[in-house]
Motif scaffolding. Structure first.
Motif, PDB file in Angstrom:
ATOM      1  N   GLN A 106     -16.727  -5.808   5.836  1.00 57.42           N
ATOM      2  CA  GLN A 106     -16.535  -4.358   5.963  1.00 57.42           C
ATOM      3  C   GLN A 106     -15.068  -3.996   6.174  1.00 57.42           C
ATOM      4  O   GLN A 106     -14.691  -3.348   7.153  1.00 57.42           O
ATOM      5  CB  GLN A 106     -17.403  -3.810   7.115  1.00 57.42           C
ATOM      6  CG  GLN A 106     -18.876  -3.990   6.879  1.00 57.42           C
ATOM      7  CD  GLN A 106     -19.737  -3.388   7.981  1.00 57.42           C
ATOM      8  OE1 GLN A 106     -19.232  -2.779   8.924  1.00 57.42           O
ATOM      9  NE2 GLN A 106     -21.036  -3.555   7.882  1.00 57.42           N
ATOM     10  N   SER A 107     -14.237  -4.378   5.204  1.00 62.06           N
ATOM     11  CA  SER A 107     -12.808  -4.100   5.322  1.00 62.06           C
ATOM     12  C   SER A 107     -12.196  -3.828   3.955  1.00 62.06           C
ATOM     13  O   SER A 107     -12.735  -4.226   2.919  1.00 62.06           O
ATOM     14  CB  SER A 107     -12.082  -5.271   5.988  1.00 62.06           C
ATOM     15  OG  SER A 107     -12.094  -6.413   5.152  1.00 62.06           O
ATOM     16  N   MET A 108     -11.070  -3.126   3.985  1.00 58.77           N
ATOM     17  CA  MET A 108     -10.293  -2.847   2.791  1.00 58.77           C
ATOM     18  C   MET A 108      -8.837  -3.180   3.074  1.00 58.77           C
ATOM     19  O   MET A 108      -8.367  -3.049   4.204  1.00 58.77           O
ATOM     20  CB  MET A 108     -10.397  -1.369   2.395  1.00 58.77           C
ATOM     21  CG  MET A 108     -11.783  -0.910   1.995  1.00 58.77           C
ATOM     22  SD  MET A 108     -11.855   0.900   1.794  1.00 58.77           S
ATOM     23  CE  MET A 108     -10.595   1.151   0.551  1.00 58.77           C
ATOM     24  N   LYS A 109      -8.123  -3.609   2.042  1.00 52.99           N
ATOM     25  CA  LYS A 109      -6.684  -3.807   2.135  1.00 52.99           C
ATOM     26  C   LYS A 109      -6.021  -2.967   1.047  1.00 52.99           C
ATOM     27  O   LYS A 109      -6.515  -2.888  -0.085  1.00 52.99           O
ATOM     28  CB  LYS A 109      -6.310  -5.278   1.989  1.00 52.99           C
ATOM     29  CG  LYS A 109      -6.874  -6.143   3.120  1.00 52.99           C
ATOM     30  CD  LYS A 109      -6.303  -7.535   3.093  1.00 52.99           C
ATOM     31  CE  LYS A 109      -7.027  -8.431   4.105  1.00 52.99           C
ATOM     32  NZ  LYS A 109      -6.928  -7.922   5.483  1.00 52.99           N
ATOM     33  N   MET A 110      -4.917  -2.332   1.393  1.00 55.58           N
ATOM     34  CA  MET A 110      -4.210  -1.453   0.483  1.00 55.58           C
ATOM     35  C   MET A 110      -2.767  -1.942   0.342  1.00 55.58           C
ATOM     36  O   MET A 110      -2.030  -1.989   1.320  1.00 55.58           O
ATOM     37  CB  MET A 110      -4.229  -0.017   1.013  1.00 55.58           C
ATOM     38  CG  MET A 110      -3.476   0.975   0.151  1.00 55.58           C
ATOM     39  SD  MET A 110      -3.324   2.622   0.933  1.00 55.58           S
ATOM     40  CE  MET A 110      -5.048   3.089   1.009  1.00 55.58           C
ATOM     41  N   VAL A 111      -2.377  -2.330  -0.878  1.00 58.37           N
ATOM     42  CA  VAL A 111      -1.024  -2.813  -1.140  1.00 58.37           C
ATOM     43  C   VAL A 111      -0.297  -1.788  -2.002  1.00 58.37           C
ATOM     44  O   VAL A 111      -0.663  -1.571  -3.159  1.00 58.37           O
ATOM     45  CB  VAL A 111      -1.028  -4.171  -1.870  1.00 58.37           C
ATOM     46  CG1 VAL A 111       0.396  -4.655  -2.086  1.00 58.37           C
ATOM     47  CG2 VAL A 111      -1.839  -5.192  -1.105  1.00 58.37           C
ATOM     48  N   SER A 112       0.729  -1.180  -1.452  1.00 56.17           N
ATOM     49  CA  SER A 112       1.546  -0.235  -2.211  1.00 56.17           C
ATOM     50  C   SER A 112       2.683  -0.999  -2.883  1.00 56.17           C
ATOM     51  O   SER A 112       3.485  -1.647  -2.217  1.00 56.17           O
ATOM     52  CB  SER A 112       2.121   0.831  -1.281  1.00 56.17           C
ATOM     53  OG  SER A 112       1.087   1.585  -0.684  1.00 56.17           O
ATOM     54  N   ILE A 113       2.740  -0.920  -4.202  1.00 55.32           N
ATOM     55  CA  ILE A 113       3.769  -1.629  -4.966  1.00 55.32           C
ATOM     56  C   ILE A 113       4.879  -0.641  -5.321  1.00 55.32           C
ATOM     57  O   ILE A 113       4.634   0.331  -6.050  1.00 55.32           O
ATOM     58  CB  ILE A 113       3.183  -2.223  -6.265  1.00 55.32           C
ATOM     59  CG1 ILE A 113       1.959  -3.104  -5.948  1.00 55.32           C
ATOM     60  CG2 ILE A 113       4.237  -3.025  -7.011  1.00 55.32           C
ATOM     61  CD1 ILE A 113       1.211  -3.570  -7.174  1.00 55.32           C
ATOM     62  N   PRO A 114       6.081  -0.847  -4.804  1.00 58.96           N
ATOM     63  CA  PRO A 114       7.183   0.062  -5.135  1.00 58.96           C
ATOM     64  C   PRO A 114       7.364   0.198  -6.643  1.00 58.96           C
ATOM     65  O   PRO A 114       7.330  -0.789  -7.378  1.00 58.96           O
ATOM     66  CB  PRO A 114       8.395  -0.608  -4.494  1.00 58.96           C
ATOM     67  CG  PRO A 114       7.817  -1.396  -3.358  1.00 58.96           C
ATOM     68  CD  PRO A 114       6.507  -1.901  -3.868  1.00 58.96           C
ATOM     69  N   ARG A 115       7.536   1.416  -7.107  1.00 59.89           N
ATOM     70  CA  ARG A 115       7.566   1.653  -8.553  1.00 59.89           C
ATOM     71  C   ARG A 115       8.766   1.001  -9.232  1.00 59.89           C
ATOM     72  O   ARG A 115       8.733   0.757 -10.435  1.00 59.89           O
ATOM     73  CB  ARG A 115       7.550   3.156  -8.835  1.00 59.89           C
ATOM     74  CG  ARG A 115       8.767   3.898  -8.342  1.00 59.89           C
ATOM     75  CD  ARG A 115       8.682   5.364  -8.685  1.00 59.89           C
ATOM     76  NE  ARG A 115       9.934   6.050  -8.421  1.00 59.89           N
ATOM     77  CZ  ARG A 115      10.180   7.293  -8.834  1.00 59.89           C
ATOM     78  NH1 ARG A 115       9.278   7.953  -9.507  1.00 59.89           N
ATOM     79  NH2 ARG A 115      11.334   7.862  -8.571  1.00 59.89           N
ATOM     80  N   ASP A 116       9.850   0.734  -8.482  1.00 65.41           N
ATOM     81  CA  ASP A 116      11.047   0.120  -9.067  1.00 65.41           C
ATOM     82  C   ASP A 116      11.003  -1.404  -9.035  1.00 65.41           C
ATOM     83  O   ASP A 116      11.999  -2.065  -9.378  1.00 65.41           O
ATOM     84  CB  ASP A 116      12.300   0.596  -8.324  1.00 65.41           C
ATOM     85  CG  ASP A 116      12.565   2.084  -8.530  1.00 65.41           C
ATOM     86  OD1 ASP A 116      12.256   2.588  -9.628  1.00 65.41           O
ATOM     87  OD2 ASP A 116      13.057   2.743  -7.594  1.00 65.41           O
ATOM     88  N   THR A 117       9.875  -1.986  -8.620  1.00 68.01           N
ATOM     89  CA  THR A 117       9.752  -3.439  -8.536  1.00 68.01           C
ATOM     90  C   THR A 117      10.029  -4.088  -9.890  1.00 68.01           C
ATOM     91  O   THR A 117       9.432  -3.741 -10.905  1.00 68.01           O
ATOM     92  CB  THR A 117       8.345  -3.841  -8.059  1.00 68.01           C
ATOM     93  OG1 THR A 117       8.108  -3.270  -6.763  1.00 68.01           O
ATOM     94  CG2 THR A 117       8.210  -5.349  -7.979  1.00 68.01           C
TER      95      THR A 117
END
Length: 317
Positions: A106-117
């Protein structure tokens, strides 16, 4: 927002790009929690999500041996793309977030990838900023590029037009947040304490970063407050009257390879995971190559992040 809560200054046109993270998170939360509404206005919901359905040019990720099973409650991954769409132009994915959902813990992980990567653009044969993948080859190229970058499967995607953010907040009648920092931003003055925000105000509230000593962590906290506010307001009886507006906003601004049947199964088997969300950051540093700015991520950082996501997806390493 009442006068004691905020003093309006001369409004400037909101810059929406940094609000994409919250926009997409709200859409995903609506998908994960749509069940209560779906049973009361079933046909309207079904019609809306039939309209949003656009499949990828594949059935299963190359990084999967077989398609995930919702009934078996297999962990899944969903790529959220916030797109700046312009007339006569495909636009660019100004925000990329990979979310993994594990219903068993019962968990979620959220990875934000910088757009300039800076990374390999799969199918283009070049190394460029990761957000250019969508501009070059649409959703399919963006999905394949993120898979390559993080070395994990992307099972599903949700593409959101940035214009939908304020409309969703307004559709649920605004949101209430507890603000812990006095600051002015985009023509609004936000005071400490409980604030009630409409769509434009919520957009400004969620965007501020530089005045917060916590930097991006503070901004993410405010974004999370807005998301939780939408959930709370959206779950209220009063919001049922505006549900048609919410559905119209989704139908116009969202595209996904999830079918309506998929969403029903997600609601049944995955919805509890939305209560436990961990936000992960992609650590890196800025650099210039031939005068162009990029966000550089080391192989060690990518591998460590990939390992964590694979573990959450129950993928053998």
């Amino acid at each position: 927002m009442t006068e004691p809560q905020t003093r309006r200054r001369k409004r400037r046109k909101p810059k929406k790009k940094r609000a994409l993270k919250i926009t997409m998170a709200i859409i995903l939360v609506l998908i994960l929690g749509v069940g209560a509404y779906a049973y009361s206005i079933w046909h309207s919901v079904e019609k809306t999500f039939t309209q949003t359905h656009e499949p990828l040019n594949r059935d299963v990720s190359e990084k999967r041996s077989e398609k995930v099973s919702f009934s078996n409650r297999d962990p899944i991954s969903i790529l959220l793309l916030g797109v700046d769409q312009r007339a006569g132009d495909r636009g660019r994915s100004d925000s990329l977030i990979l979310m993994t959902v594990n219903p068993k813990d019962q968990s979620m992980k959220m990875v934000s990838i910088p757009r300039d990567t800076r990374t390999e653009i799969v199918g283009k044969g070049t190394t460029d900023k990761i957000n250019h993948a969508y501009a070059f080859g649409g959703v399919d190229m963006a999905v394949n590029t993120v898979e390559k970058f993080l070395d994990v499967p992307v099972d599903y995607y949700v593409q959101v037009n940035m214009e939908s953010f304020k409309d969703i907040v307004d559709a649920v009648g605004g949101v209430t947040v507890n603000n812990d920092l006095n600051f002015d931003y985009d023509g609004y003055s936000f005071k400490k304490g409980k604030l009630t925000l409409d769509g434009k105000e919520a957009l400004a509230y969620s965007r501020m970063r530089k005045q917060d000593p916590r930097g991006d962590f503070g901004r993410q906290m405010r974004q999370r407050q807005i998301i939780e506010g939408v959930i709370e307001e959206g779950a209220s009886v009063q919001s049922l009257a505006n549900y048609g507006t919410i559905l119209d906003t989704i139908g116009t601004n969202v595209r996904t390879n999830l079918t309506f049947d998929d969403m029903k199964q997600i609601q049944s088997n995955y919805k509890d995971a939305r209560h436990n969300v961990e936000q992960l950051q992609v650590d890196g540093k800025g650099e210039k190559i031939d005068g162009i700015y990029y966000y550089a991520v080391s192989d060690a950082t990518r591998e460590a992040l990939s390992s964590k996501l694979k573990q959450h997806l129950n993928i053998n390493q």
